[in-house]
Design an enzyme around this catalytic site. Structure first.
Site: not given
Length: 311
Positions: A88-89, A136-137, A154, A160, A247
């Site tokens: 996903k990165d 997205r979140r 972050r 986190r 992003c």
């Protein structure tokens, strides 16, 4: 003849605990598949811009590529032979000369809800604060709960979790795959259903990147490639490529393979959650790229050119 201590392969990886778990899994699988001593497959830690700069949102720094550029530079220069990434990165267009050559079997692609104040996202008190660096979140949270406040959060997974424990936000969302790989799934208050909270493209999939012309390394990593994961991520990345996803754009996409058929769901959302469009495609796995791209074109047309423009 090379001595036994000489590395046969050099893996490039970020240095976070999760990245190293993923790199070691690739190391272990390669060693077993190729009949090598794992010690002869070296892991080289490479710091990326995304690791170094922690005080600004990812989208302010330029979006995707922040966790891959320096590793890809090392791959292109020949310092390493393969790179291990969280899929996903990865940018939708890879640097010239590089290819995604293999994927490990996909881990759970869902997102996890993390909070000490509620068991589910719906249970959070009105006006509660959700910390996330993912647009997205953020968008999906706002879609479900427009009353909630969003703040940037972050750091690696452990960081986190500590920030939530310290009360910097009332809740956050993390990938289930990362929590599982780190043995931290107990931190999750709830796991969010894929159909309600669509994952990021590539979420849960470990991708292996090589030089396109390095046929020897490509042949080795092909031995550990999981065909279903490769097909699913191919469809997802084709979808994302059409939408020029980064992003900066709230996009979700997830494909499943079942008995030779691929089922893909895609989603675009306004950053504030006020509008969203979804798409579904099903077809033969051999058409993964075409199905993903077609889904992307449909959403691009339905959303219009200004869908992602922020006020």
């Amino acid at each position: 003849m090379a001595q036994s201590s000489t590395p046969v392969l050099r893996i490039g990886s970020r240095g976070s605990p999760l990245a190293l778990v993923q790199a070691r899994e690739v190391q272990s699988r390669l060693a077993a598949a190729c009949g090598l001593d794992a010690a002869r497959i070296e892991i080289k830690i490479i710091r990326t811009t995304g690791d170094v700069v922690q005080d600004r949102p990812l989208n302010d720094l330029g979006g995707k590529g922040l966790f891959t550029k320096e590793i890809e530079d090392a791959l292109l220069s020949g310092t390493i032979d393969l790179a291990v990434h969280s899929s996903k990165d990865m940018t939708t267009v890879l640097p010239p000369g590089l290819v995604l050559s293999a994927f490990l079997p996909r881990e759970d692609a869902r997102d996890a809800f993390i909070s000490r104040k509620a068991k589910t996202l719906r249970d959070l008190p009105r006006g509660a604060v959700v910390g996330t660096a993912s647009l997205r979140r953020q968008a999906l949270v706002k879609r479900l709960r427009p009353d909630l406040a969003i703040v940037p959060l972050r750091g690696n997974v452990e960081t986190r979790l500590r920030k939530i424990e310290a009360g910097e936000a009332d809740a956050t969302l993390l990938a289930v795959a990362g929590l599982k790989r780190l043995g931290l799934l107990d931190a999750a208050a709830a796991l969010l259903d894929v159909d309600e909270f669509l994952p990021a493209v590539g979420q849960g999939a470990i991708g292996i990147e090589t030089r396109a012309n390095d046929t020897a390394t490509r042949a080795l990593v092909a031995k550990i490639d999981d065909a279903d994961t490769a097909t699913a991520v191919t469809a997802e990345r084709a979808f994302l490529a059409v939408l020029d996803g980064s992003c900066r754009t709230p996009i979700g996409g997830h494909a499943r393979i079942n008995n030779g058929t691929i089922r893909f769901r895609g989603l675009i959302v306004k950053p504030d959650g006020s509008a969203a469009f979804e798409v579904l495609r099903e077809g033969p796995r051999a058409l993964a790229t075409e199905l993903g791209a077609d889904a992307g074109h449909e959403l691009k047309a339905r959303g219009g050119a200004d869908f992602f423009v922020r006020d």
